[in-house]
Design an enzyme around this catalytic site. Structure first.
Site, PDB file in Angstrom:
ATOM      1  N   ARG A  95       0.832  -1.208   0.000  1.00  0.00           N
ATOM      2  CA  ARG A  95       0.000   0.000   0.000  1.00  0.00           C
ATOM      3  C   ARG A  95       0.861   1.250   0.000  1.00  0.00           C
ATOM      4  O   ARG A  95       1.807   1.350   0.767  1.00  0.00           O
ATOM      5  CB  ARG A  95      -0.853   0.040   1.267  1.00  0.00           C
ATOM      6  N   CYS A 128     -14.840   0.460  12.136  1.00  0.00           N
ATOM      7  CA  CYS A 128     -14.227   1.591  11.426  1.00  0.00           C
ATOM      8  C   CYS A 128     -15.150   1.994  10.280  1.00  0.00           C
ATOM      9  O   CYS A 128     -16.272   1.486  10.173  1.00  0.00           O
ATOM     10  CB  CYS A 128     -12.840   1.171  10.932  1.00  0.00           C
ATOM     11  N   HIS A 164     -12.746  -5.124   8.395  1.00  0.00           N
ATOM     12  CA  HIS A 164     -11.594  -5.451   7.553  1.00  0.00           C
ATOM     13  C   HIS A 164     -11.826  -6.732   6.765  1.00  0.00           C
ATOM     14  O   HIS A 164     -11.016  -7.099   5.926  1.00  0.00           O
ATOM     15  CB  HIS A 164     -10.333  -5.574   8.412  1.00  0.00           C
ATOM     16  N   ASP A 184     -12.135  12.399  14.138  1.00  0.00           N
ATOM     17  CA  ASP A 184     -11.398  11.130  14.085  1.00  0.00           C
ATOM     18  C   ASP A 184      -9.932  11.316  14.456  1.00  0.00           C
ATOM     19  O   ASP A 184      -9.267  12.205  13.921  1.00  0.00           O
ATOM     20  CB  ASP A 184     -11.437  10.563  12.651  1.00  0.00           C
ATOM     21  N   TRP A 202      -0.197  12.092   9.207  1.00  0.00           N
ATOM     22  CA  TRP A 202      -0.242  11.521   7.864  1.00  0.00           C
ATOM     23  C   TRP A 202       0.156  12.532   6.786  1.00  0.00           C
ATOM     24  O   TRP A 202      -0.196  12.402   5.619  1.00  0.00           O
ATOM     25  CB  TRP A 202      -1.629  10.907   7.604  1.00  0.00           C
ATOM     26  N   GLU A 222     -12.061   0.180  17.744  1.00  0.00           N
ATOM     27  CA  GLU A 222     -12.043  -1.128  17.093  1.00  0.00           C
ATOM     28  C   GLU A 222     -11.910  -2.197  18.175  1.00  0.00           C
ATOM     29  O   GLU A 222     -10.944  -2.193  18.922  1.00  0.00           O
ATOM     30  CB  GLU A 222     -10.833  -1.164  16.154  1.00  0.00           C
TER      31      GLU A 222
END
Ligand code: GLN
Ligand code: ZN
Length: 612
Positions: free
Chosen positions: A365, A576, A544, A449, A411, A515
């Site tokens: 990824r 999520c 997931h 978030d 990020w 989660e």
């Protein structure tokens, strides 16, 4: 030079499965294999081999330190003629500095970007037999190197240990940096002059190596100085209004008007939600047609009006569907968002985006992080239009959706000319305005978030409190400008919470969704033990996997949760966002979730065991 992960870092940082065991016990099997690999590399003509041991920048136990001695002693014997370069990076060596310097290797690589303050200690103990690779070009960032300060470090090193023993290098591998600036065609020249991607970083290393021994101002040095100075003084970066506002943040700005108990009573009166309120984390499937419409809009093939109409339709269908199945707190679905950070970065001043600045995220990824180059501000509302539109479709309380300041910071590529905490504060102020605007627009619930809160933790525990303090402050700054009866949610995933629960509680979000489904609610135990005070939505559906859990299965998880958390404080939601799932999975799974909530409410009326 072949590069291998070091024999101690490999077992120490690897993921284990099943029961805990002594990771170092693996060395017995590992070392013979490493020895064999080194021997073969040597036989095939390798002169040097690099062994990466970033674990040396962690808090190590005496046993772990001793394991380095044993392991490297053995490797040395296995390939006595091979030159070994031991690489450390990402942080200070602290108590491990002596360990690193006494290993039988030919060279040590040291991250001088993060740890130049340790250099004097290093020079004092580095044995005369060891060469030093000094990492002065930041491999983790995209900023052009400041030659003058790097040359200062390099010349100091040359003086301390001698030119012959000194190598110049990037601070770490270039895995974290995009490939090269030549792939960017849209940056303006000024901005481009401030940046260095991997290819440019390699040129910088080469140039620095030449410049160490040159006196006077070479053309390269002058050019570099000009770029650095332009960045320092550019009006593109500095915004006096933002700086003043950040300076004027006081403790009261980090504080909701009333404590949680008073707030939740007012929120409950306004929202009138049932026990076990049901909601989702925000995104709904980003189907092929959603992505295609966005791509066509970006290419100019779809007019802005048509794109808007497309999004309106997707949002309307999504809200209507949530209403139909009976979710208590609907969301708008996030169809207009490409990515939870990029979407905000594109609308905030102080950010730029690359065309091809891909870096590996994990496995295969890749992500294209935005670059935060200047003071951050919000020229106009970012999410109000869609939140308001969605709210207009339903009488249920729509949940507004924002990405938190730490996740946006974490990020992105972050400017290095001010502390990260300062940049976080600026982002938080921009989000604070957005939160307020959502409140004014009539949104009674707003989610901020923070899935990346934990991954920002420094490597050494002793540095945790400082980070957690400013990270929590940034969240609170974003969240605290609202009335008591506006409910703030936060969401966190892929992380363990046990050791940062105090900080999670300090966020003081009215509701947190986490989660938990994969761990079978085990995570909740920590929240219970900690007496986590506010509302919690443990995930009851592992998003997931494409598997659709049955209502019974989710009911089982609710019962497990209600054993440890008072039922009045429990919410029900997936683990999520649903962005990567297909509607074929989402529809039945959310129907089951609502059915499970109804069943739980019913059994509550009859016999659900309560804990208080
Ligand atoms: N609101 C985001 C979503 O639903 C949260 C994603 C995340 O936690 N990574 O997609
Ligand atoms: Zn998540």
């Amino acid at each position: 030079m072949p590069v291998l992960i070091g024999p101690i870092t490999f077992p120490l940082l690897g993921k284990t499965r099943g029961q805990n065991f002594d990771r170092l016990s693996l060395l017995q099997k590992l070392l013979p294999i490493y020895s064999e690999v080194l021997r073969r590399l040597h036989a095939q003509g390798a002169e040097w081999v690099q062994l990466d041991e970033p674990a040396l920048c962690l808090d190590l136990t005496p046993e772990q330190r001793a394991a380095f001695d044993v392991a490297y002693g053995q490797l040395r014997k296995a390939a006595p003629e091979l030159k070994l370069l031991l690489a450390t990076y990402f942080g200070d060596l602290r108590d491990n500095l002596a360990t690193a310097c006494q290993l039988p290797v030919n060279a040590l690589h040291f991250d001088a970007v993060r740890s130049s303050h340790e250099l004097d200690r290093l020079f004092a103990v580095l044995p005369p037999t060891m060469q030093l690779s000094l990492g002065v070009v930041d491999g983790r960032n995209i900023w052009r190197n400041d030659f003058e300060s790097s040359l200062k470090l390099l010349r100091k090193a040359a003086k301390a240990i001698g030119n012959e023993r000194l190598m110049v290098s990037p601070s770490c591998s270039l895995l974290h940096s995009p490939m090269g600036l030549k792939h960017e065609t849209k940056f303006n020249a000024e901005l481009k002059g401030w940046l260095a991607f991997a290819e440019e970083k390699l040129s910088e290393v080469g140039l620095l190596a030449q410049l160490v021994n040159q006196n006077g101002d070479s053309a390269a040095l002058l050019e570099n100085r000009k770029g650095i100075a332009s960045r320092q003084s550019s009006p593109r970066i500095h915004n006096a209004v933002v700086k003043l506002r950040a300076e004027a943040v006081f403790a009261a700005d980090l504080q909701r008007q009333s404590p949680f108990a008073a707030r939740i009573a007012k929120q409950q009166a306004r929202l009138n939600l049932p026990t076990f309120p049901t909601t989702t984390i925000g995104s709904f499937p980003q189907t092929e047609d959603v992505r295609a419409a966005r791509a066509r809009f970006k290419k100019g093939e779809l007019s802005s009006a048509d794109y808007e109409r497309f999004l309106e339709q997707a949002t309307t269908e999504c809200v209507r569907w949530q209403e139909e199945v009976g979710l208590d707190v609907p969301v708008h679905g996030e169809f207009e968002r490409n990515d939870m950070v990029e979407y905000f970065g594109e609308q905030l001043a102080g950010f730029v985006f690359t065309e091809n600045g891909w870096v590996q995220s994990y496995g295969s990824r890749c992500v294209k992080p935005p670059i935060i180059f200047g003071d951050v501000s919000r020229p106009q509302p970012m999410t109000v239009r869609w939140a308001q539109f969605a709210q207009s479709l339903t009488r249920k309380p729509m949940k507004g959706m924002l990405t938190g300041p730490i996740t946006i910071l974490q990020w992105s590529f972050v400017r290095d000319d001010q502390p990260r905490s300062e940049t976080a504060k600026q982002i938080a102020l921009a989000l604070r305005d957005e939160v307020r605007d959502l409140e004014v627009a009539g949104l009674a619930i707003i989610q901020i978030d923070e899935p990346a809160l934990r991954e920002g933790l420094p490597l050494c525990r002793s540095d945790w409190p400082e980070y957690l303090c400013w990270a929590v402050d940034a969240f609170r700054l974003a969240a605290s400008g609202v009335r008591d009866d506006t409910q703030i949610h936060t969401h966190m995933c892929y992380c363990e919470f046990d050791d940062i629960l105090a900080s999670i509680a300090a966020l003081d979000a009215d509701v947190i969704s986490i989660e938990t489904s994969r761990s079978n609610m085990e995570l909740l135990g920590a929240f219970a033990q900690f007496h986590y005070p506010n509302d919690i939505g443990p995930g009851v559906w592992d998003i997931h996997s494409p598997r659709v859990p049955s209502a019974d299965e989710m009911l089982g998880l609710i019962h497990a949760a209600a054993k440890v958390i008072p039922k009045e404080r429990l919410w029900l939601n997936p683990d999520c966002g649903l962005k990567t799932r297909r509607w074929e999975e989402v529809k039945p799974a959310l129907k089951n979730l609502v059915a499970a909530a109804n069943a739980a409410r019913e059994s509550l009326n009859s016999h659900l065991p309560t804990i208080n």
